[in-house]
Design an enzyme around this catalytic site. Structure first.
Site, PDB file in Angstrom:
ATOM      1  N   ALA A 297     -11.003  18.987  -6.446  1.00  7.44           N
ATOM      2  CA  ALA A 297     -10.929  17.399  -6.921  1.00  7.44           C
ATOM      3  C   ALA A 297      -9.623  16.780  -6.611  1.00  7.44           C
ATOM      4  O   ALA A 297      -9.261  15.827  -6.850  1.00  7.44           O
ATOM      5  CB  ALA A 297     -11.039  17.430  -8.525  1.00  7.44           C
TER       6      ALA A 297
ATOM      7  N   THR B 197       0.993  -1.126  -0.002  1.00  9.60           N
ATOM      8  CA  THR B 197      -0.004   0.014  -0.082  1.00  9.60           C
ATOM      9  C   THR B 197       0.828   1.340  -0.070  1.00  9.60           C
ATOM     10  O   THR B 197       2.143   1.172  -0.034  1.00  9.60           O
ATOM     11  CB  THR B 197      -0.886   0.227   1.243  1.00  9.60           C
ATOM     12  OG1 THR B 197      -0.036   0.373   2.219  1.00  9.60           O
ATOM     13  CG2 THR B 197      -1.495  -1.535   1.539  1.00  9.60           C
ATOM     14  N   CYS B 198       0.222   2.408   0.105  1.00  6.78           N
ATOM     15  CA  CYS B 198       1.151   3.297  -0.046  1.00  6.78           C
ATOM     16  C   CYS B 198       1.805   3.778   1.299  1.00  6.78           C
ATOM     17  O   CYS B 198       3.062   4.103   1.443  1.00  6.78           O
ATOM     18  CB  CYS B 198       0.360   5.083  -0.188  1.00  6.78           C
ATOM     19  SG  CYS B 198      -1.061   5.166   1.032  1.00  6.78           S
TER      20      CYS B 198
END
Length: 425
Positions: A194, A49-50
């Site tokens: 965003a 994962t990150c």
């Protein structure tokens, strides 16, 4: 053989190191096959994962006996990612046997995450398990390890408040919206920006069941990308006045240096809404929404500072829940180890039974041949009984003599208990 976990995470390695040792989804399967075929790792799964890269697996007995078993995985990682061995070792950790199982339980339960109690890690762990099962690099031992971790995570989340209180800005914003509106499903949300935070807000709103989401951004392409993921509508920042009146929830997080929403724009939207309630959260710094908007009736406006108290309270609650979860994991680990030991006993019992059945069959065949030759049945039965007794007693007798010669009282006591020798026949 022994179970292990070898890894790096957000507490042991900076992001530039974590990036170098990460596994993209498209290479994980081939990496697993290489690991089990080229090293002494017999079972393996990779979680990437990150915030962490971890290799879960099982080492052969040879690897454990050689010493420094962590080097097996460290060297493989170093070669696979073309990173120096010193760098891998400097930022890594290694757990084996029961401590490896405990580590996986803590990871699955969200106790080892950057955000305490976050639920995403459990899904990521399940995905890594699924890939390992598909590649057949996770078999009996690793399967039981993963299943125990999943069961523990479910138990922790069911019996504690580890994941119930908001501890991120995005989660806190949506949690406050839940307090304002009885049914989020019936509301329309306008998300301004965003970036990562707005993406998390959209995810939480989507998970909460909201059906109408509008994403406004400076560039339409990024707004459309995010909108596509959550079945939302994408618009430009310049279009906000056309959509503000339909928005029950407005959450903004941009990098703008000037406010995007002023008091006048919100006032006009409220008139079109016939002063129907509007909930607004300004997560941006500097602020996206003019402070004067809070002076308007029918508007609940919160800033990132207002959310801080919600987040702090959530963290306190999660820390308390984590204490209870740690106790549950210790108890679950004991249960897991007892279960593993019982499985070891089952294997030993099976092997012992098979050996005794072979002795029985051998002696019975000999007896049947003697009877076929016309030998006296009584003598054949006596010989059968003596043969069975002698062969069944041979191995235990040899071990008893060895234990006695070595002064091994513990083994002598164990054999007495196993054969129930303390009882009078």
């Amino acid at each position: 053989m022994t179970l292990f976990v070898f890894g790096i995470n957000h507490t042991t390695a900076p992001v530039d190191v974590r990036e170098k040792l990460a596994f993209a989804p498209e290479i994980t399967a081939s990496a697993l096959q290489q690991l089990v075929s080229q090293t002494t790792v017999s079972e393996a799964a990779i979680l990437s994962t990150c915030n962490r890269t971890e290799v879960y697996g099982r080492l052969t007995l040879d690897a454990v006996q050689i010493g420094e078993p962590h080097l097996v995985v460290a060297k493989w990682l170093s070669e696979f990612h073309q990173v120096t061995l010193d760098q891998v070792l400097h930022h890594s950790y290694f757990r084996q046997a029961d401590q490896a199982v405990k580590h996986m339980m803590r990871v699955a339960s969200g106790l080892d995450s950057m955000v305490l109690g976050e639920p995403q890690i459990l899904g990521q762990l399940k995905s890594s398990f699924s890939v390992a099962r598909q590649e057949k690099t996770a078999t009996s031992h690793l399967i039981r390890m993963f299943q125990s971790a999943f069961n523990m995570a479910k138990y922790v989340r069911t019996h504690t408040a580890i994941g119930e209180n908001p501890v991120s800005v995005a989660f806190a914003a949506v949690a406050m919206a839940r307090q304002i509106f009885a049914r989020l499903e019936d509301q329309t949300a306008l998300l301004i920006g965003a970036g990562e935070t707005i993406e998390l807000v959209a995810r939480h709103l989507h998970d909460a069941g909201i059906k109408q989401i509008i994403v406004a951004n400076r560039t339409l392409a990024r707004a459309e990308e995010l909108a596509h993921e959550f079945n939302a509508q994408a618009v430009l920042l310049a279009d906000i006045p056309d959509y503000l009146a339909v928005a029950d929830i407005v959450i903004s997080s941009t990098a703008s240096q000037l406010p995007i929403l002023g008091k006048g724009a919100v006032e006009r939207a409220l008139k079109q809404r016939k002063h129907q309630l509007m909930f607004m959260v300004d997560i941006a710094v500097p602020r996206d929404i003019e402070a004067e908007v809070s002076e308007l009736d029918d508007v609940y406006l919160y800033t990132v500072d207002d959310l801080k108290d919600v987040i702090d309270e959530g963290m306190r609650s999660r820390r308390e829940a984590a204490k209870a979860a740690e106790v549950m994991i210790e108890e679950g680990l004991v249960t897991y180890l007892e279960s593993e030991r019982s499985l070891d006993a089952v294997g030993t019992i099976r092997d012992y039974r098979q050996r005794m059945e072979a002795v029985r069959d051998d002696e019975l065949e000999r007896a049947m041949l003697l009877l076929a030759k016309g030998e006296e049945p009584q003598l054949v039965m006596q010989r059968l009984a003596r043969g069975l007794t002698n062969k069944m007693m041979h191995a235990p007798t040899v071990q008893l003599k060895k234990a006695s010669a070595l002064g091994d009282d513990q083994s002598l006591a164990l054999l007495q208990t196993m054969f129930d020798l303390n009882k009078t026949l």
